[in-house]
Design a protein around this motif. Structure first.
Motif, PDB file in Angstrom:
ATOM      1  N   LEU A 242      56.820 -38.178  83.457  1.00 59.35           N
ATOM      2  CA  LEU A 242      58.087 -38.350  82.750  1.00 59.35           C
ATOM      3  C   LEU A 242      59.109 -37.350  83.281  1.00 59.35           C
ATOM      4  CD1 LEU A 242      56.973 -38.989  79.062  1.00 59.35           C
ATOM      5  CD2 LEU A 242      57.534 -40.644  80.836  1.00 59.35           C
ATOM      6  N   PRO A 243      60.347 -37.791  83.412  1.00 54.62           N
ATOM      7  CA  PRO A 243      61.353 -36.936  84.060  1.00 54.62           C
ATOM      8  C   PRO A 243      61.668 -35.682  83.260  1.00 54.62           C
ATOM      9  CG  PRO A 243      62.385 -38.873  83.094  1.00 54.62           C
ATOM     10  CD  PRO A 243      60.910 -39.100  83.024  1.00 54.62           C
ATOM     11  N   LYS A 244      61.847 -34.593  83.971  1.00 52.56           N
ATOM     12  CA  LYS A 244      62.263 -33.332  83.365  1.00 52.56           C
ATOM     13  C   LYS A 244      63.748 -33.164  83.593  1.00 52.56           C
ATOM     14  CE  LYS A 244      57.733 -31.181  84.048  1.00 52.56           C
ATOM     15  NZ  LYS A 244      56.979 -30.101  84.702  1.00 52.56           N
ATOM     16  N   PRO A 245      64.405 -32.329  82.779  1.00 49.94           N
ATOM     17  CA  PRO A 245      63.900 -31.424  81.742  1.00 49.94           C
ATOM     18  C   PRO A 245      63.411 -32.173  80.500  1.00 49.94           C
ATOM     19  CG  PRO A 245      66.102 -30.780  82.506  1.00 49.94           C
ATOM     20  CD  PRO A 245      65.846 -32.168  82.990  1.00 49.94           C
ATOM     21  N   TYR A 246      62.647 -31.440  79.665  1.00 47.97           N
ATOM     22  CA  TYR A 246      62.230 -31.937  78.375  1.00 47.97           C
ATOM     23  C   TYR A 246      63.178 -31.394  77.298  1.00 47.97           C
ATOM     24  CZ  TYR A 246      57.670 -32.866  80.594  1.00 47.97           C
ATOM     25  OH  TYR A 246      56.642 -33.306  81.411  1.00 47.97           O
ATOM     26  N   TYR A 247      63.428 -32.234  76.299  1.00 49.12           N
ATOM     27  CA  TYR A 247      64.230 -31.858  75.138  1.00 49.12           C
ATOM     28  C   TYR A 247      63.441 -32.228  73.889  1.00 49.12           C
ATOM     29  CZ  TYR A 247      67.768 -31.868  78.770  1.00 49.12           C
ATOM     30  OH  TYR A 247      68.462 -31.629  79.933  1.00 49.12           O
ATOM     31  N   LEU A 248      63.798 -31.646  72.769  1.00 44.34           N
ATOM     32  CA  LEU A 248      63.078 -31.891  71.523  1.00 44.34           C
ATOM     33  C   LEU A 248      64.005 -32.480  70.472  1.00 44.34           C
ATOM     34  CD1 LEU A 248      60.537 -31.488  69.685  1.00 44.34           C
ATOM     35  CD2 LEU A 248      61.477 -29.236  69.102  1.00 44.34           C
ATOM     36  N   ILE A 249      63.550 -33.552  69.837  1.00 42.50           N
ATOM     37  CA  ILE A 249      64.133 -34.020  68.575  1.00 42.50           C
ATOM     38  C   ILE A 249      62.986 -34.051  67.571  1.00 42.50           C
ATOM     39  CG2 ILE A 249      65.207 -35.915  67.305  1.00 42.50           C
ATOM     40  CD1 ILE A 249      66.682 -36.717  69.815  1.00 42.50           C
ATOM     41  N   ALA A 250      63.129 -33.332  66.464  1.00 42.49           N
ATOM     42  CA  ALA A 250      62.028 -33.194  65.512  1.00 42.49           C
ATOM     43  C   ALA A 250      62.520 -33.470  64.102  1.00 42.49           C
ATOM     44  CB  ALA A 250      61.417 -31.796  65.600  1.00 42.49           C
ATOM     45  N   HIS A 251      61.781 -34.319  63.396  1.00 40.67           N
ATOM     46  CA  HIS A 251      62.182 -34.724  62.046  1.00 40.67           C
ATOM     47  C   HIS A 251      61.176 -34.251  61.002  1.00 40.67           C
ATOM     48  CE1 HIS A 251      63.614 -37.085  58.711  1.00 40.67           C
ATOM     49  NE2 HIS A 251      62.449 -37.697  58.608  1.00 40.67           N
ATOM     50  N   SER A 252      61.683 -33.706  59.894  1.00 46.72           N
ATOM     51  CA  SER A 252      60.898 -33.385  58.699  1.00 46.72           C
ATOM     52  C   SER A 252      59.677 -32.537  59.057  1.00 46.72           C
ATOM     53  CB  SER A 252      60.528 -34.675  57.974  1.00 46.72           C
ATOM     54  OG  SER A 252      60.134 -34.420  56.647  1.00 46.72           O
ATOM     55  N   MET A 253      58.452 -33.017  58.778  1.00 43.62           N
ATOM     56  CA  MET A 253      57.276 -32.240  59.120  1.00 43.62           C
ATOM     57  C   MET A 253      57.251 -31.908  60.605  1.00 43.62           C
ATOM     58  SD  MET A 253      53.189 -33.092  58.688  1.00 43.62           S
ATOM     59  CE  MET A 253      53.038 -33.993  60.249  1.00 43.62           C
ATOM     60  N   GLY A 254      57.716 -32.848  61.430  1.00 40.30           N
ATOM     61  CA  GLY A 254      57.812 -32.586  62.855  1.00 40.30           C
ATOM     62  C   GLY A 254      58.714 -31.410  63.160  1.00 40.30           C
ATOM     63  N   GLY A 255      59.655 -31.111  62.239  1.00 41.85           N
ATOM     64  CA  GLY A 255      60.521 -29.960  62.414  1.00 41.85           C
ATOM     65  C   GLY A 255      59.787 -28.645  62.274  1.00 41.85           C
ATOM     66  N   ALA A 256      58.783 -28.601  61.397  1.00 43.89           N
ATOM     67  CA  ALA A 256      57.955 -27.398  61.279  1.00 43.89           C
ATOM     68  C   ALA A 256      57.062 -27.263  62.509  1.00 43.89           C
ATOM     69  CB  ALA A 256      57.111 -27.454  60.009  1.00 43.89           C
ATOM     70  N   ILE A 257      56.464 -28.369  62.924  1.00 42.94           N
ATOM     71  CA  ILE A 257      55.614 -28.353  64.115  1.00 42.94           C
ATOM     72  C   ILE A 257      56.442 -27.972  65.340  1.00 42.94           C
ATOM     73  CG2 ILE A 257      54.163 -29.756  65.627  1.00 42.94           C
ATOM     74  CD1 ILE A 257      53.561 -31.504  63.087  1.00 42.94           C
ATOM     75  N   GLY A 258      57.634 -28.565  65.440  1.00 43.18           N
ATOM     76  CA  GLY A 258      58.489 -28.297  66.587  1.00 43.18           C
ATOM     77  C   GLY A 258      58.998 -26.871  66.627  1.00 43.18           C
ATOM     78  N   LEU A 259      59.307 -26.296  65.468  1.00 44.19           N
ATOM     79  CA  LEU A 259      59.792 -24.916  65.438  1.00 44.19           C
ATOM     80  C   LEU A 259      58.717 -23.969  65.950  1.00 44.19           C
ATOM     81  CD1 LEU A 259      61.968 -22.862  64.759  1.00 44.19           C
ATOM     82  CD2 LEU A 259      61.136 -22.848  62.389  1.00 44.19           C
ATOM     83  N   ARG A 260      57.477 -24.154  65.502  1.00 45.19           N
ATOM     84  CA  ARG A 260      56.402 -23.294  66.009  1.00 45.19           C
ATOM     85  C   ARG A 260      56.204 -23.517  67.508  1.00 45.19           C
ATOM     86  NH1 ARG A 260      52.403 -19.940  64.758  1.00 45.19           N
ATOM     87  NH2 ARG A 260      52.771 -20.053  62.508  1.00 45.19           N
ATOM     88  N   ALA A 261      56.270 -24.761  67.956  1.00 50.35           N
ATOM     89  CA  ALA A 261      56.098 -25.037  69.384  1.00 50.35           C
ATOM     90  C   ALA A 261      57.152 -24.298  70.208  1.00 50.35           C
ATOM     91  CB  ALA A 261      56.170 -26.538  69.645  1.00 50.35           C
TER      92      ALA A 261
END
Length: 319
Positions: A116-135
Motif C-alpha cells: 500500500l502506498p506511503k505515507p500512512y495517515y490515521l483516521i480513528a473513530h471512538s474506541m479506535g481513537g483510544a487505540i490510535g492514540l496509544r499507537a
C-alpha cells in the motif's frame, strides 16, 4: 495471510476492495480489509470503533479514494468476523485493552505485504481513537492523524463515575468479567433503536446503510461490552490521559450533540496538543463520518487538507 470473506455488496466501497485473515502475535485471528485505487498517493489507516467492522467504512473509502487515498481498516479482535473472545458472540470482550496494539501491528504488516502506498495517515473513530492514540504514542509510522469522537473518556454523569469504576473493578475480582455492563444487552443497537432516538447520526440514509448491513450479516454485529471490557477501557483512558500528546499533526471532530464519549476529555486533550485543532460539528452526533452529506464532505475535505501537503512533500519513490 489468506483471503477472508468480504461483502462488497453491502460495503459499497471502491472496486478494489478485499479482505485477509491474519494472526496477531498472540495467535488471535483478525480480518484486515483494504481498498487500493490505482494512483493513490498515500494510505489511510482507518481504525473503527467498538462493534464496527470493515464493510461499514466502504462509503468512507469511496470518499477517501476520490481525494487520492487508499484505505486499510480492520475487524478488531472480539468483533466483526475476527475471533470472538467470549463464548457469547454478542458480548464485547477483551483480555487487556493494550492487546489491540497487536492488531495494529498485524494490520501494518498487511499494509507492507500488499505494498500500500506511503505515507500512512490515521483516521480513528471512538474506541479506535483510544487505540490510535496509544499507537501514535508508541511510534506508529503515521504522518498525520484525524480523530472523530475519540474514546478518550466515556460519557458518564459525575455522580456515577465512582460507581462505574467500583462495579468494573469488583466484577474482575468476583469472576463476573463476562457479564454485560450495566444498561447493555446482546442486542444490536441499529436493529433495535428507532432512528428518531439514535445517538449516532441525524442522516436517515446513512442510518439505513448501517441497518441494512446489520440485518443482512448479523454475524458481524455485536451487543454491549462486558464488565471486564469496561474495566480495561477505563484503565486505558486513565493511562492515556496522563501522557503528553504525540508529535503528530492532528485534527479532531466532535459533534455538539455527542452522547457516547466524554466531550470534556476531548476538549482538554486537543487544547494541549501542539499543532492540534478541534473542529465542532453543530448538531452532529457520535458518527460524523456517517452524518449528512455536507458534514461528511467537510470531514473528508479536512482530512485531505491535513494529508495532501505531506503526501506531496515525499520523494517520488516513497509512493
Amino acid at each position: 495471510m489468506e483471503k477472508a470473506p468480504f461483502y462488497d455488496e453491502i460495503a459499497e466501497g471502491p472496486a478494489s476492495g478485499r479482505a485477509y485473515w491474519v494472526k496477531a502475535s498472540d495467535g488471535v485471528r483478525i480480518r484486515v480489509g483494504l481498498w487500493s485505487p490505482e494512483g493513490a498517493r498515500g494510505t489511510v489507516l482507518l481504525f473503527p470503533g467498538r462493534t464496527e467492522y470493515i464493510e461499514k467504512y466502504g462509503r468512507a473509502a469511496v470518499d477517501l479514494a476520490a481525494r487520492g487515498y487508499a484505505t486499510l481498516t480492520i475487524d478488531w479482535r472480539g468483533q466483526g468476523l475476527a475471533d470472538r473472545l467470549s463464548g457469547d458472540r454478542s458480548l464485547g470482550h477483551i483480555g487487556h485493552f493494550t492487546d489491540y496494539q497487536k492488531d495494529v501491528a498485524a494490520a501494518l504488516d498487511v499494509a507492507e505485504a500488499e505494498g500500500l502506498p506511503k505515507p500512512y495517515y490515521l483516521i480513528a473513530h471512538s474506541m479506535g481513537g483510544a487505540i490510535g492514540l496509544r499507537a501514535l504514542m508508541e511510534g506508529a509510522p503515521v504522518e498525520a492523524a484525524m480523530f472523530t469522537a475519540p474514546m478518550w473518556g466515556i460519557r458518564l454523569a459525575a455522580a456515577t463515575r465512582p460507581a462505574a469504576w467500583a462495579v468494573a473493578w469488583g466484577s474482575v475480582r468476583l469472576g463476573l468479567g463476562h457479564v454485560f455492563a450495566p444498561g447493555t444487552t446482546g442486542a444490536t443497537y441499529v436493529l433495535t433503536c428507532p432512528f428518531e432516538e439514535n445517538k449516532l447520526t441525524t442522516d436517515r440514509e446513512m442510518w439505513d446503510y448501517m441497518f441494512h448491513q446489520a440485518r443482512l450479516h448479523p454475524e458481524m454485529s455485536l451487543g454491549g461490552p462486558s464488565l471486564h471490557w469496561l474495566h480495561e477501557s477505563l484503565r486505558e483512558m486513565q493511562a492515556l490521559g496522563r501522557r503528553a500528546a504525540p508529535d503528530v499533526p492532528c485534527v479532531t471532530f466532535l459533534g455538539t450533540d455527542e452522547e457516547i464519549v466524554d466531550p470534556a476529555r476531548i476538549v482538554s486533550r486537543m487544547g494541549q496538543w501542539p499543532g492540534g485543532r478541534l473542529e465542532m460539528v453543530e448538531s452532529g452526533r457520535h458518527e460524523v463520518m456517517m452524518e449528512t452529506p455536507e458534514v461528511r464532505a467537510r470531514v473528508f475535505d479536512t482530512a485531505a487538507e491535513l494529508f495532501v501537503p505531506r503526501a506531496r512533500s515525499q520523494p517520488a519513490d516513497s509512493a
